[in-house]
Structures are given as structure tokens and as C-alpha cells.
Motif scaffolding. Structure first.
Motif, short mmCIF file in Angstrom:
data_model
loop_
_atom_site.label_atom_id
_atom_site.label_comp_id
_atom_site.label_asym_id
_atom_site.label_seq_id
_atom_site.Cartn_x
_atom_site.Cartn_y
_atom_site.Cartn_z
N HIS A 123 -9.95 6.25 -0.78
CA HIS A 123 -9.34 5.34 -1.75
C HIS A 123 -8.04 4.74 -1.24
N VAL A 124 -7.59 3.73 -1.98
CA VAL A 124 -6.34 3.02 -1.67
C VAL A 124 -5.56 2.86 -2.97
N VAL A 125 -4.23 3.04 -2.90
CA VAL A 125 -3.35 2.76 -4.03
C VAL A 125 -2.35 1.68 -3.59
N ILE A 126 -2.27 0.60 -4.39
CA ILE A 126 -1.39 -0.52 -4.09
C ILE A 126 -0.37 -0.66 -5.22
N VAL A 149 0.85 -1.18 0.00
CA VAL A 149 0.00 0.00 0.00
C VAL A 149 0.89 1.24 0.00
N VAL A 150 0.69 2.12 -0.98
CA VAL A 150 1.53 3.32 -1.08
C VAL A 150 0.75 4.60 -0.77
N ALA A 151 -0.56 4.55 -0.77
CA ALA A 151 -1.35 5.74 -0.46
C ALA A 151 -2.75 5.34 -0.02
N THR A 152 -3.29 6.08 0.93
CA THR A 152 -4.68 5.92 1.35
C THR A 152 -5.27 7.29 1.61
N HIS A 153 -6.58 7.37 1.53
CA HIS A 153 -7.28 8.61 1.85
C HIS A 153 -8.63 8.23 2.44
N ASP A 154 -8.95 8.81 3.59
CA ASP A 154 -10.22 8.53 4.25
C ASP A 154 -10.79 9.85 4.76
N GLY A 155 -12.01 9.80 5.22
CA GLY A 155 -12.63 10.98 5.80
C GLY A 155 -13.67 11.67 4.94
N GLU A 156 -13.77 11.27 3.65
CA GLU A 156 -14.79 11.85 2.79
C GLU A 156 -16.15 11.21 3.09
#
Length: 212
Positions: free
Chosen positions: A127-130, A86-93
Motif C-alpha cells: 500500500h501507499v499513503v499520501i 508520499v508518507v508511507a509505503t509497504h511492499d513485499g506481500e
């Protein structure tokens, strides 16, 4: 997959159950009508019930907006479609209201560029970036608060990463999947993707239900 001419990045389906591809390069490229944000070969999946519906129909589905919780896909576990890091995540939206009504969809379309200017959170939502080798796979529109991975985590195919939601640029709960040549979708190019199944089937065309 129809319009694809280059070998695809092979993935596993990031969910189980009955689903349908709504937007995909099986019909046209770019699949989302634009190369913006590396969405050239992106695919949107929606979960279906045994009658082929994403949610029960009511007067609201014809004339108004609907709660995302009534949709079959909302809250369904999302699984890593590849092994990597996992290289990036974003939460809270937030998971906003859903829109199937032509009237609600028309009003939503008028605010499209507003969301584009809002950046990754406004478009991809949670979202998640793998990363696998030099390829990057993005799963978008996850449910707020559902992410269970963070940057630096190693995952394998089938690792639970979160849940389907309705965050970002989404009219109803669905799973957006795309492969890219960089982690940052604002500068990346989209890569073709294919999906492996035990029976060796290829992804059906848009509008054809399948069991993952």
C-alpha cells in the motif's frame, strides 16, 4: 454519495477505464461494516470488461479458487488521486489466489481475525499513503513489486504509483481507497471522500459500472 452527510475529501479516480464500486458509503456507513482501521468511508473498486465481468467465468469461479492474473484489474496502473507527499509505503506481500466461489469465500471468512491480528501488511497488503495538507489517503492491495514511489516523494494527480494487485485482505484484485485524519490507520478516523470527474458526475451506486 447517498449516506454521506459531511463534505468529502475530493479526489481524482486512481485509474482509467471501466470500473465498479463494490463496497462504498453510497449504500451504508461504515462502508466495510466496521470503523476499524479507518475504513468508515472506504471504497473498493473492481475493473470490468465490456460484459461487466471482473474475469471470465469457469468451473473454478463457481467451485474453487482462481489465479489473480486472470482478473481484468490485476496489473493495471494505479495513479495518485491527489497532489501531495508520499508518507508511507509497504511492499513485499504476495498476491494470493482469488476467490469468487461461495465455498472458497466461506473458508476465507473463517480466517478474517487471523489477518486482523497480522497488522497492516496482512490487511492492506502492499500500500501507499499520501498526505495532502492534514489529510491522508491510503491506496491498498497493490501488486507486489509494483510500487514506484517511496516516502518523501512528491506526487501530483495522475502520477503512477504502482499497480492493482491482490495482496492483503483481498478476495480478488481490486483497489481500496480511503481518506484518514492520520497516517496510521490503527489510530486514524476515516474521512468521507468524493471523486471529481470532468463531467461533474457523482460516483454511481454499488454495482453500477462507470468509465473513469
Amino acid at each position: 454519495m447517498g449516506a454521506m452527510t459531511a463534505p468529502g475529501v475530493e479526489l481524482s479516480f486512481p485509474f482509467t477505464g471501466r470500473w465498479m464500486a463494490q463496497n462504498s458509503p453510497a449504500d451504508h456507513v461504515p462502508s466495510h461494516g466496521t470503523h476499524l482501521f479507518a475504513t468508515t468511508y472506504a471504497i473498493d473498486f473492481v475493473a470490468l470488461d465490456e460484459r461487466g465481468r471482473t474475469a471470465p467465468r469457469s468451473w473454478r469461479s463457481a467451485f474453487s479458487t482462481e489465479a489473480p492474473e486472470i482478473f481484468l484489474g490485476f496489473g493495471v496502473d494505479l495513479l495518485s488521486p491527489l497532489s501531495g507527499t508520499v508518507v508511507a509505503t509497504h511492499d513485499g506481500e504476495e498476491d494470493h489466489i482469488a476467490r469468487r466461489s461461495p465455498f472458497a469465500l466461506a473458508a476465507y471468512a473463517l480466517t478474517q481475525w487471523e489477518r486482523v491480528r497480522g497488522g497492516a501488511g496482512a490487511i492492506a497488503g502492499n500500500h501507499v499513503v499520501i498526505k495532502d495538507a492534514r489529510r491522508f489517503v491510503l491506496l491498498a492491495h497493490l501488486r507486489r513489486g509494483s510500487l514506484v514511489v517511496r516516502p518523501g516523494d512528491d506526487v501530483v494527480v495522475g502520477t503512477r504509483i504502482g499497480a492493482c494487485g491482490n495482496s492483503g485482505n483481498s478476495t480478488e484484485p481490486h483497489v481500496h481507497v480511503q481518506a484518514m485524519d492520520a497516517a496510521d490507520a490503527t489510530i486514524a478516523r476515516g474521512l468521507p471522500i468524493t471523486f471529481a470527474t470532468p463531467a461533474g458526475h457523482v460516483l454511481p451506486r454499488n454495482g453500477e459500472p462507470f468509465i473513469a
